[in-house]
Design an enzyme around this catalytic site. Structure first.
Site, PDB file in Angstrom:
ATOM      1  CB  SER A 233      -0.836   0.048   1.335  1.00 23.21           C
ATOM      2  OG  SER A 233      -0.404  -0.209   2.301  1.00 23.21           O
ATOM      3  CG  HIS A 263      -0.949  -5.147   2.143  1.00 25.14           C
ATOM      4  ND1 HIS A 263      -0.387  -4.937   3.421  1.00 25.14           N
ATOM      5  CD2 HIS A 263      -1.083  -3.991   1.623  1.00 25.14           C
ATOM      6  CE1 HIS A 263       0.211  -3.725   3.510  1.00 25.14           C
ATOM      7  NE2 HIS A 263       0.017  -3.025   2.548  1.00 25.14           N
ATOM      8  CG  HIS A 309       5.736  -9.554   7.761  1.00 27.22           C
ATOM      9  ND1 HIS A 309       6.855  -8.629   7.180  1.00 27.22           N
ATOM     10  CD2 HIS A 309       4.688  -8.565   7.925  1.00 27.22           C
ATOM     11  CE1 HIS A 309       6.166  -7.342   6.946  1.00 27.22           C
ATOM     12  NE2 HIS A 309       5.197  -7.282   7.614  1.00 27.22           N
ATOM     13  NE  ARG A 318       2.946  -4.079  12.624  1.00 27.63           N
ATOM     14  CZ  ARG A 318       2.649  -4.223  11.442  1.00 27.63           C
ATOM     15  NH1 ARG A 318       2.282  -3.005  10.422  1.00 27.63           N
ATOM     16  NH2 ARG A 318       3.004  -5.269  10.614  1.00 27.63           N
ATOM     17  CG  ASP A 366      -3.325  -7.994   9.247  1.00 27.83           C
ATOM     18  OD1 ASP A 366      -3.767  -6.766   9.815  1.00 27.83           O
ATOM     19  OD2 ASP A 366      -2.662  -7.961   8.206  1.00 27.83           O
TER      20      ASP A 366
HETATM   21  N1  NMX Z   1       0.271 -19.629   5.354  1.00 25.98           N
HETATM   22  C1  NMX Z   1       0.507 -20.501   4.391  1.00 25.98           C
HETATM   23  N2  NMX Z   1       1.519 -20.444   3.637  1.00 25.98           N
HETATM   24  C2  NMX Z   1       2.318 -19.439   3.737  1.00 25.98           C
HETATM   25  C3  NMX Z   1       2.287 -18.268   4.723  1.00 25.98           C
HETATM   26  C4  NMX Z   1       0.876 -18.693   5.545  1.00 25.98           C
HETATM   27  N3  NMX Z   1       0.635 -17.817   6.520  1.00 25.98           N
HETATM   28  N4  NMX Z   1       2.806 -17.481   4.627  1.00 25.98           N
HETATM   29  C5  NMX Z   1       3.650 -17.558   3.425  1.00 25.98           C
HETATM   30  N5  NMX Z   1       3.190 -18.952   2.896  1.00 25.98           N
HETATM   31  C6  NMX Z   1       3.868 -19.638   1.621  1.00 25.98           C
HETATM   32  C7  NMX Z   1       3.790 -18.655   0.558  1.00 25.98           C
HETATM   33  O1  NMX Z   1       2.322 -18.784  -0.116  1.00 25.98           O
HETATM   34  C8  NMX Z   1       4.895 -19.129  -0.266  1.00 25.98           C
HETATM   35  O2  NMX Z   1       3.968 -20.450  -1.051  1.00 25.98           O
HETATM   36  P1  NMX Z   1       4.333 -20.400  -2.428  1.00 25.98           P
HETATM   37  O3  NMX Z   1       6.020 -20.705  -2.643  1.00 25.98           O
HETATM   38  O4  NMX Z   1       3.735 -22.047  -2.820  1.00 25.98           O
HETATM   39  O5  NMX Z   1       4.029 -19.597  -3.341  1.00 25.98           O
HETATM   40  C9  NMX Z   1       5.950 -19.590   0.612  1.00 25.98           C
HETATM   41  O6  NMX Z   1       5.125 -19.753   1.874  1.00 25.98           O
HETATM   42  C10 NMX Z   1       6.904 -18.564   0.576  1.00 25.98           C
HETATM   43  O7  NMX Z   1       6.379 -17.442   1.019  1.00 25.98           O
HETATM   44  P2  NMX Z   1       7.159 -16.554   2.109  1.00 25.98           P
HETATM   45  O8  NMX Z   1       8.368 -16.063   1.340  1.00 25.98           O
HETATM   46  O9  NMX Z   1       7.372 -17.159   3.474  1.00 25.98           O
HETATM   47  O10 NMX Z   1       6.321 -15.082   2.150  1.00 25.98           O
HETATM   48  P3  NMX Z   1       5.932 -13.756   1.136  1.00 25.98           P
HETATM   49  O11 NMX Z   1       6.823 -12.769   1.597  1.00 25.98           O
HETATM   50  O12 NMX Z   1       5.930 -14.411  -0.331  1.00 25.98           O
HETATM   51  O13 NMX Z   1       4.669 -13.313   1.614  1.00 25.98           O
HETATM   52  C11 NMX Z   1       2.683 -12.839   3.088  1.00 25.98           C
HETATM   53  C12 NMX Z   1       4.279 -12.832   2.510  1.00 25.98           C
HETATM   54  C13 NMX Z   1       2.538 -12.135   4.107  1.00 25.98           C
HETATM   55  C14 NMX Z   1       2.023 -12.312   1.856  1.00 25.98           C
HETATM   56  C15 NMX Z   1       2.289 -14.485   3.322  1.00 25.98           C
HETATM   57  O14 NMX Z   1       3.141 -15.079   4.661  1.00 25.98           O
HETATM   58  C16 NMX Z   1       1.008 -14.638   3.588  1.00 25.98           C
HETATM   59  O15 NMX Z   1       0.363 -14.901   2.609  1.00 25.98           O
HETATM   60  N6  NMX Z   1       0.602 -14.729   4.868  1.00 25.98           N
HETATM   61  C17 NMX Z   1      -0.692 -14.668   4.970  1.00 25.98           C
HETATM   62  C18 NMX Z   1      -1.602 -13.345   4.852  1.00 25.98           C
HETATM   63  C19 NMX Z   1      -1.427 -12.530   5.668  1.00 25.98           C
HETATM   64  O16 NMX Z   1      -1.217 -12.520   6.973  1.00 25.98           O
HETATM   65  N7  NMX Z   1      -1.014 -11.138   5.383  1.00 25.98           N
HETATM   66  C20 NMX Z   1      -0.960  -9.936   6.002  1.00 25.98           C
HETATM   67  C21 NMX Z   1       0.521  -9.407   6.209  1.00 25.98           C
HETATM   68  C22 NMX Z   1       0.750  -8.305   7.141  1.00 25.98           C
HETATM   69  N8  NMX Z   1       0.022  -7.045   6.734  1.00 25.98           N
HETATM   70  O17 NMX Z   1      -0.756  -6.426   7.406  1.00 25.98           O
HETATM   71  O18 NMX Z   1      -0.143  -6.850   5.471  1.00 25.98           O
HETATM   72  C1  MLT Z   2       2.115  -3.661   6.921  1.00 23.88           C
HETATM   73  O1  MLT Z   2       1.928  -3.160   7.802  1.00 23.88           O
HETATM   74  O2  MLT Z   2       2.382  -3.033   5.677  1.00 23.88           O
HETATM   75  C2  MLT Z   2       2.466  -5.291   6.586  1.00 23.88           C
HETATM   76  O3  MLT Z   2       3.092  -5.538   7.658  1.00 23.88           O
HETATM   77  C3  MLT Z   2       2.950  -5.527   5.400  1.00 23.88           C
HETATM   78  C4  MLT Z   2       4.635  -5.302   5.161  1.00 23.88           C
HETATM   79  O4  MLT Z   2       5.084  -4.644   5.780  1.00 23.88           O
HETATM   80  O5  MLT Z   2       4.876  -5.629   3.917  1.00 23.88           O
END
Ligand code: NMX
Ligand code: MLT
Length: 427
Positions: A233, A263, A309, A318, A366
């Site tokens: 964002s 996100h 993350h 947080r 979150d």
């Molecule tokens: N549950 C299941 N699989 C996961 C999760 C999770 N919570 N987190 C990462 N993975 C998987 C991810 O989908 C990826 O799989 P593939 O290779 O099959 O595509 C693999 O693990 C490697 O990803 P990472 O390097 O650990 O994570 P990345 O940096 O790509 O993504 C997020 C970060 C935050 C997008 C990911 O951890 C996620 O999808 N989390 C759940 C959604 C979430 O909580 N989002 C909020 C983030 C904070 N915010 O406020 O924005």
């Molecule tokens: C945020 O607060 O923006 C989330 O934790 C996601 C991020 O930092 O990539």
């Protein structure tokens, strides 16, 4: 706004001097090597921009001008906005000035309400919130001054004007979205002499007299304010603003990125996840049953919302801050209890899942925020990301005031084709 403006001017001048020296002496100094993994992997970890409002350490989380979450969690959103913009907490006099400024600018034009009321009642709250901000673009001082030929060196001042006008309207706009979609659509008076969180609590009209309720909303607005420059964002808001699109365009665009489930929308998804646990296992599910539920969710190919993350490699501070609040005020809440049970089992499962390919098995903000809102009677999950967005606009504004002050150019990276990649590796 003299005091705030003077402090920002000083900061911009200091930062400009530093940047000018660094650039003059070391223009070719490498920061990072860009690899194919970066380009194909969402540019993860690639250092590609300057952001002085805040910094995220993988293990210690968010820092705002050197202050960690426990060092600023008891502040107000206004103090945090001041800190993001100037690098210092405001004095009492500076706080009063900012309060007055926001107070005077808080009225949302009536055409915005007509617009939002005309939308289908099934519209997502984030859509209405983002639309409301976009539709106020009409009010942009920056746009007007740009058309009049304002000098580049003054751009940040007009961004600050837009920022104050926008932030002042957020309590009424966010509460208005809530009322239009979930209540009778009748608005309370907006001219109360309250701080942003107090005003928002009042305007929301959730029938909860608990004195800790405004404190939760204050904490909520503080903890989500900024997370350095590279999250979806904030980065989107920066890219849009770099074309000199004004802050209304830029904030609305940033919110549209925040509305994605990977996100900010994860806070809404988390509550659905907890609800499914309650529906299938009851309110008092055992740790074993919750472990199996998490495992089943992963096996079905879904992510565990609130975990993982892109930068953090430890429990998000947080999350810890909200946990302290929950322990103090919400310990009886079934939602909060389930959050704690999930925290007890999920990281160990994620560590082992698919040979440890998940980079961060720990919870992010979150995973917990919604359970506290629910406890206080904000039970419409799909509103939660609006609250995240309200807070994050403080960061969008501060980052872009700084970007204009430092005269950062339009952001335009270079893409590459598969053909070119093949040529590169076959060389
Ligand atoms: N549950 C299941 N699989 C996961 C999760 C999770 N919570 N987190 C990462 N993975 C998987 C991810 O989908 C990826 O799989 P593939 O290779 O099959 O595509 C693999 O693990 C490697 O990803 P990472 O390097 O650990 O994570 P990345 O940096 O790509 O993504 C997020 C970060 C935050 C997008 C990911 O951890 C996620 O999808 N989390 C759940 C959604 C979430 O909580 N989002 C909020 C983030 C904070 N915010 O406020 O924005
Ligand atoms: C945020 O607060 O923006 C989330 O934790 C996601 C991020 O930092 O990539």
């Amino acid at each position: 706004m003299k005091l705030l403006e003077t402090k920002i001017e000083q900061r911009i001048s200091n930062l400009c001097q530093e940047i000018t020296e660094i650039y003059a002496k070391h223009p070719q100094q490498p920061i990072d090597t860009i690899t194919i993994k970066h380009v194909l992997g969402g540019m993860r970890g690639m250092k590609a921009m300057v952001c002085n409002t805040s910094y995220v350490d993988p293990y210690e989380g968010l820092f705002i001008s050197g202050y960690s979450v426990p060092q600023f969690e008891d502040k107000t959103p206004e103090e945090i906005f001041f800190l993001l913009c100037t690098g210092t907490f405001p004095s009492l006099e500076e706080q009063q000035e900012l309060h007055q400024e926001l107070q005077q600018r808080s009225e949302v034009p009536s055409y915005i309400w007509n617009l939002l009321r005309s939308m289908p009642s099934t519209t997502h709250p984030m859509t209405l919130f983002s639309m409301g901000i976009l539709a106020m673009e009409e009010l942009s001082v920056f746009k007007q001054k740009y058309l009049e030929g304002a000098p580049k060196s003054d751009y940040w001042k007009y961004s600050l004007e837009d920022a104050l006008n926008l932030i002042a309207k957020l309590p009424a706009l966010a509460a208005g979205v809530y009322k239009i979609l979930f209540m009778n659509g009748e608005f309370a008076h907006n001219n109360l002499n309250l701080d942003l969180a107090g005003k928002f609590t009042h305007l929301l009209g959730v029938n909860n007299k608990d004195v800790s309720f405004p404190d939760l909303l204050r904490l909520y607005l503080v903890l989500h304010c900024d997370h350095e420059g590279g999250n979806v964002s904030a980065f989107t808001a920066r890219v849009v603003n770099s074309a000199l699109s004004n802050l209304y365009y830029s904030a609305s665009a940033g919110l549209n990125g925040l509305a994605g489930p990977l996100h900010g929308l994860a806070n809404q998804t988390c509550l659905h996840f907890i609800n499914s646990i309650h529906e299938q296992l009851g309110l008092d599910a055992s740790l074993n049953d919750i472990s199996s539920f998490v495992q089943r969710t992963l096996n079905s190919g879904q992510v565990i919302p609130g975990y993982g993350h892109a930068v953090l490699r430890e429990t998000d501070p947080r999350f810890t801050s909200f946990m302290k609040f929950g322990d103090a005020y919400c310990s009886d809440s079934p939602y909060f209890k389930t959050v704690k049970k999930l925290y007890a089992v999920t990281p160990q499962i994620l560590k082992k899942f698919k040979g440890g390919k998940i980079s961060n098995p720990w919870p992010n903000v979150d995973a917990i925020s919604g359970s506290l809102l629910y406890h206080y009677g904000i039970t419409h999950f799909d509103f939660y990301t609006v609250l995240f967005g309200f807070s994050r606009i403080l960061g969008f504004c501060a980052q872009n005031i700084m970007a204009r002050g430092l005269n950062q150019p339009i952001i335009r990276t270079k893409s590459i084709t598969n053909e070119q990649l093949k040529e590169l590796v076959n060389k």
